[in-house]
Scaffold this motif. Structure first.
Motif, PDB file in Angstrom:
ATOM      1  N   LEU A  60       0.805  -1.330  -0.099  1.00 53.62           N
ATOM      2  CA  LEU A  60      -0.031  -0.186  -0.039  1.00 53.62           C
ATOM      3  C   LEU A  60       0.953   1.270  -0.146  1.00 53.62           C
ATOM      4  CD1 LEU A  60      -2.754  -1.205   2.529  1.00 53.62           C
ATOM      5  CD2 LEU A  60      -2.841  -1.295  -0.008  1.00 53.62           C
ATOM      6  N   ALA A  61       2.126   1.147   0.820  1.00 54.81           N
ATOM      7  CA  ALA A  61       2.930   2.491   0.619  1.00 54.81           C
ATOM      8  C   ALA A  61       3.634   2.493  -0.773  1.00 54.81           C
ATOM      9  CB  ALA A  61       3.884   2.108   1.844  1.00 54.81           C
ATOM     10  N   GLU A  62       3.858   1.408  -1.224  1.00 56.97           N
ATOM     11  CA  GLU A  62       4.635   1.582  -2.626  1.00 56.97           C
ATOM     12  C   GLU A  62       3.432   2.305  -3.614  1.00 56.97           C
ATOM     13  OE1 GLU A  62       5.424  -2.370  -3.412  1.00 56.97           O
ATOM     14  OE2 GLU A  62       7.196  -2.666  -2.214  1.00 56.97           O
ATOM     15  N   LEU A  63       2.359   1.885  -3.310  1.00 53.38           N
ATOM     16  CA  LEU A  63       1.082   2.603  -4.280  1.00 53.38           C
ATOM     17  C   LEU A  63       1.233   4.014  -4.029  1.00 53.38           C
ATOM     18  CD1 LEU A  63      -1.288  -0.478  -4.142  1.00 53.38           C
ATOM     19  CD2 LEU A  63       0.475   0.176  -6.290  1.00 53.38           C
ATOM     20  N   GLY A  64       1.329   4.646  -2.978  1.00 46.86           N
ATOM     21  CA  GLY A  64       1.359   5.737  -2.517  1.00 46.86           C
ATOM     22  C   GLY A  64      -0.161   6.015  -2.225  1.00 46.86           C
ATOM     23  N   LEU A  65      -0.719   5.228  -1.550  1.00 44.62           N
ATOM     24  CA  LEU A  65      -2.161   5.378  -0.887  1.00 44.62           C
ATOM     25  C   LEU A  65      -1.965   5.900   0.404  1.00 44.62           C
ATOM     26  CD1 LEU A  65      -4.016   2.153  -2.066  1.00 44.62           C
ATOM     27  CD2 LEU A  65      -3.741   4.297  -3.081  1.00 44.62           C
ATOM     28  N   GLU A  66      -3.209   6.615   1.110  1.00 41.91           N
ATOM     29  CA  GLU A  66      -3.324   7.213   1.964  1.00 41.91           C
ATOM     30  C   GLU A  66      -3.415   6.530   3.333  1.00 41.91           C
ATOM     31  OE1 GLU A  66      -6.634  10.211   3.919  1.00 41.91           O
ATOM     32  OE2 GLU A  66      -5.462  11.038   2.044  1.00 41.91           O
ATOM     33  N   PRO A  67      -2.757   6.602   4.477  1.00 43.30           N
ATOM     34  CA  PRO A  67      -2.986   5.525   5.589  1.00 43.30           C
ATOM     35  C   PRO A  67      -4.494   6.217   6.102  1.00 43.30           C
ATOM     36  CG  PRO A  67      -0.758   6.359   5.733  1.00 43.30           C
ATOM     37  CD  PRO A  67      -1.356   7.206   4.715  1.00 43.30           C
ATOM     38  N   VAL A  68      -5.150   5.106   6.707  1.00 42.03           N
ATOM     39  CA  VAL A  68      -6.275   5.371   7.364  1.00 42.03           C
ATOM     40  C   VAL A  68      -6.333   5.751   8.941  1.00 42.03           C
ATOM     41  CG1 VAL A  68      -8.607   4.234   8.023  1.00 42.03           C
ATOM     42  CG2 VAL A  68      -7.425   3.813   5.424  1.00 42.03           C
ATOM     43  N   PHE A  69      -5.325   5.358   9.291  1.00 45.05           N
ATOM     44  CA  PHE A  69      -5.234   5.423  10.616  1.00 45.05           C
ATOM     45  C   PHE A  69      -4.163   6.473  11.072  1.00 45.05           C
ATOM     46  CE2 PHE A  69      -6.083   0.946   9.799  1.00 45.05           C
ATOM     47  CZ  PHE A  69      -7.440   0.732   9.909  1.00 45.05           C
ATOM     48  N   GLY A  70      -4.503   7.592  11.092  1.00 43.70           N
ATOM     49  CA  GLY A  70      -3.703   8.835  11.231  1.00 43.70           C
ATOM     50  C   GLY A  70      -2.569   8.537  10.185  1.00 43.70           C
ATOM     51  N   GLY A  71      -1.249   8.615  10.806  1.00 38.26           N
ATOM     52  CA  GLY A  71      -0.236   8.232   9.920  1.00 38.26           C
ATOM     53  C   GLY A  71       0.124   6.644   9.541  1.00 38.26           C
ATOM     54  N   SER A  72      -0.826   5.858  10.143  1.00 36.55           N
ATOM     55  CA  SER A  72      -0.264   4.216  10.008  1.00 36.55           C
ATOM     56  C   SER A  72      -1.293   3.725   9.053  1.00 36.55           C
ATOM     57  CB  SER A  72      -0.283   3.848  11.420  1.00 36.55           C
ATOM     58  OG  SER A  72      -0.153   2.643  11.419  1.00 36.55           O
ATOM     59  N   PHE A  73      -0.689   2.642   8.643  1.00 31.24           N
ATOM     60  CA  PHE A  73      -1.698   1.765   7.665  1.00 31.24           C
ATOM     61  C   PHE A  73      -2.261   0.516   8.692  1.00 31.24           C
ATOM     62  CE2 PHE A  73       1.232   3.042   4.384  1.00 31.24           C
ATOM     63  CZ  PHE A  73       0.285   3.456   3.397  1.00 31.24           C
ATOM     64  N   GLU A  74      -1.817   0.576  10.000  1.00 34.93           N
ATOM     65  CA  GLU A  74      -2.123  -0.460  10.750  1.00 34.93           C
ATOM     66  C   GLU A  74      -3.273  -0.046  12.024  1.00 34.93           C
ATOM     67  OE1 GLU A  74       1.433  -2.749  11.886  1.00 34.93           O
ATOM     68  OE2 GLU A  74       1.705  -3.169   9.725  1.00 34.93           O
ATOM     69  N   GLN A  75      -4.061  -0.843  12.461  1.00 35.88           N
ATOM     70  CA  GLN A  75      -4.845  -0.653  13.596  1.00 35.88           C
ATOM     71  C   GLN A  75      -5.008  -1.937  14.377  1.00 35.88           C
ATOM     72  OE1 GLN A  75      -9.039  -1.334  13.030  1.00 35.88           O
ATOM     73  NE2 GLN A  75      -9.634   0.238  14.221  1.00 35.88           N
ATOM     74  N   GLU A  76      -4.458  -1.760  15.624  1.00 32.73           N
ATOM     75  CA  GLU A  76      -4.324  -2.855  16.642  1.00 32.73           C
ATOM     76  C   GLU A  76      -5.586  -3.324  16.966  1.00 32.73           C
ATOM     77  OE1 GLU A  76      -1.706  -4.664  17.783  1.00 32.73           O
ATOM     78  OE2 GLU A  76      -0.275  -3.608  16.598  1.00 32.73           O
ATOM     79  N   ILE A  77      -5.938  -4.692  17.105  1.00 31.17           N
ATOM     80  CA  ILE A  77      -7.351  -5.129  17.460  1.00 31.17           C
ATOM     81  C   ILE A  77      -7.256  -5.400  18.689  1.00 31.17           C
ATOM     82  CG2 ILE A  77      -9.295  -6.634  16.778  1.00 31.17           C
ATOM     83  CD1 ILE A  77      -7.900  -6.982  14.092  1.00 31.17           C
ATOM     84  N   VAL A  78      -7.643  -4.618  19.889  1.00 31.01           N
ATOM     85  CA  VAL A  78      -7.844  -4.891  21.285  1.00 31.01           C
ATOM     86  C   VAL A  78      -8.906  -5.187  21.901  1.00 31.01           C
ATOM     87  CG1 VAL A  78      -6.698  -4.374  23.483  1.00 31.01           C
ATOM     88  CG2 VAL A  78      -5.349  -3.881  21.302  1.00 31.01           C
ATOM     89  N   VAL A  79      -9.377  -6.255  22.431  1.00 40.11           N
ATOM     90  CA  VAL A  79     -10.798  -6.615  23.177  1.00 40.11           C
ATOM     91  C   VAL A  79     -10.606  -6.935  24.443  1.00 40.11           C
ATOM     92  CG1 VAL A  79     -12.977  -7.850  22.922  1.00 40.11           C
ATOM     93  CG2 VAL A  79     -11.696  -7.131  20.819  1.00 40.11           C
ATOM     94  N   ASP A  80     -10.842  -6.168  25.386  1.00 49.90           N
ATOM     95  CA  ASP A  80     -11.156  -6.440  26.772  1.00 49.90           C
ATOM     96  C   ASP A  80      -9.467  -6.645  27.429  1.00 49.90           C
ATOM     97  OD1 ASP A  80     -13.661  -6.613  27.235  1.00 49.90           O
ATOM     98  OD2 ASP A  80     -13.879  -8.411  26.760  1.00 49.90           O
TER      99      ASP A  80
END
Length: 401
Positions: A60-80
């Motif tokens: 995704l970075a190589e394609l020049g797309l915009e990160p969705v989570f602020g400046g990051s492409f990644e979102q940690e999944i945290v439950v309880d």
């Protein structure tokens, strides 16, 4: 779905360009990477899944797309307080200031190592991830200014024990992501698209979810079918959701669950399961790449049209199309009975009985009648048996539904 058969596909220059620009070898390379031994089956939250997420983020970075989570492409999944895994997502911004979005989803996790055997997950769901990455590349090159935002979501934690829970990556994104659910215009879910379950109709893949919206029927029917190697067919998503011995339950089978939970429209695209599904034999060399490439061009054009349309998508979430479902069930039953392969004799007899019931349903529907809840439940169980037979033709349980 049936009434919409009069809607003709409309060709345009961008659609032609998208379909012709699909690169089969990129699809093959991404599947090989995702299903490689060093990714160890991509168990959610595990080291292999982390490597898969990094591969997707780098692309995704190589394609020049915009990160969705602020400046990051990644979102940690945290439950309880427990870390489950991570979603990966990028966006192409739209020109409409309301910032409604079309979300294209493919989950990247799989089963990992089961009883000391690697489950590579090439089709489930390396195929969907490879397709979504290729569509992201096509959009970056040819659809730089859609009307609506387009989000490419690569979700984690779609397999057991997280499926249909708040820990499921797509559910977590919809409920805790940067896009409020009410701004999600449409979810397009890609899952298990690289196989050919029916030997007599190897090009077939299914589009489900359109039965809830005349606007989605128009959207899909106006998108030209692939010229070769792939052919889409409508079916109500209820036809894959029957749960044995629990007639009050419809059990969602993929990430479309997240959109349905939020009351948002969705399309679910799949080729269906083969005997390699969730088995060690689900390897990169087992996929039908010409089919996958043809499907990719179709979905890219479909998603582009969805991202360009004006007006709200009317949505009636409990709708099914009984006549279309009967027609599809009969066609598949006929193909299975014509070429039974390894299907057990007692299962074949059950399929013959299913066919007789479904023929009666078709006659009633063509007379203008409607199936009641019990009758449609029988049709859903026929769908369940078909799924069982396609995935496990010699499985004795296929006769018991």
């Amino acid at each position: 779905l049936v009434e919409g058969e009069s809607i003709a596909p409309t060709e345009d220059e961008t659609g032609v360009r998208l379909r012709s620009a699909v690169e089969l070898e990129r699809l093959r390379a991404d599947v090989a990477r995702l299903a490689g031994p060093d990714l160890a089956g991509r168990l959610a939250g595990g080291p292999g899944a982390t490597l898969a997420a990094r591969h997707v983020s780098d692309r995704l970075a190589e394609l020049g797309l915009e990160p969705v989570f602020g400046g990051s492409f990644e979102q940690e999944i945290v439950v309880d307080g427990e870390r489950i895994g991570k979603n990966v997502a990028a966006r192409i911004p739209g020109t409409d200031p309301r910032h409604e979005c079309v979300v294209l989803v493919a989950h990247y996790d799989h089963l990992g190592v089961v009883e000391e055997e690697l489950h590579p997950g090439a089709d489930a769901n390396g195929s969907g991830v490879a397709m979504a990455l290729e569509i992201a590349r096509l959009f970056a090159a040819h659809v730089r200014q859609p009307r609506h935002d387009v989000v490419f979501l690569f979700a984690d934690a779609a397999e057991k024990p997280h499926v249909r829970t708040e820990a499921m990556g797509s559910v977590f994104f919809v409920q805790h992501g940067p896009v409020p659910p009410e701004r999600i215009r449409l979810g397009i879910v890609l899952d298990v698209l690289g196989g050919s379950p029916l030997a007599k109709d190897p090009d077939l893949f299914f589009v489900m979810g359109a039965e809830t919206s005349p606007d989605l029927v128009r959207l899909v029917r106006s998108t030209p079918q692939p010229p070769a190697h792939a052919r889409s067919e409508f079916m109500s998503v209820a036809m894959v959701e029957a749960k044995p011995y629990a007639p009050w339950v419809r059990e969602a089978k993929s990430d479309y669950y997240a959109f349905r939970l939020a009351g948002r429209p969705f399309l679910f695209l799949t080729s269906g399961t083969t005997p390699r599904y969730q088995q060690p034999e689900d390897t990169p060399e087992s996929l039908a790449y010409e089919k996958l490439a043809a499907e990719t061009g179709f979905v890219a054009d479909l998603a582009r049209r969805a991202a360009m349309e004006e007006g709200a998508i009317r949505h009636f979430p409990d709708s099914v199309d009984q006549l279309q479902d009967v027609r599809v069930a009969l066609r598949i039953l006929d193909l299975l009975l014509e070429t039974p392969g390894e299907i057990l004799a007692e299962t074949l007899e059950a399929l013959r009985q299913d066919r007789e019931r479904v023929l009666l349903f078709r006659e009633a529907l063509e007379r203008g009648e409607t199936l009641d809840g019990g009758e449609y439940r029988i049709l859903m169980l026929v769908g369940l048996r078909i799924q069982c037979v396609l995935a496990r033709p010699n499985y004795t349980m296929c006769v018991k539904f």
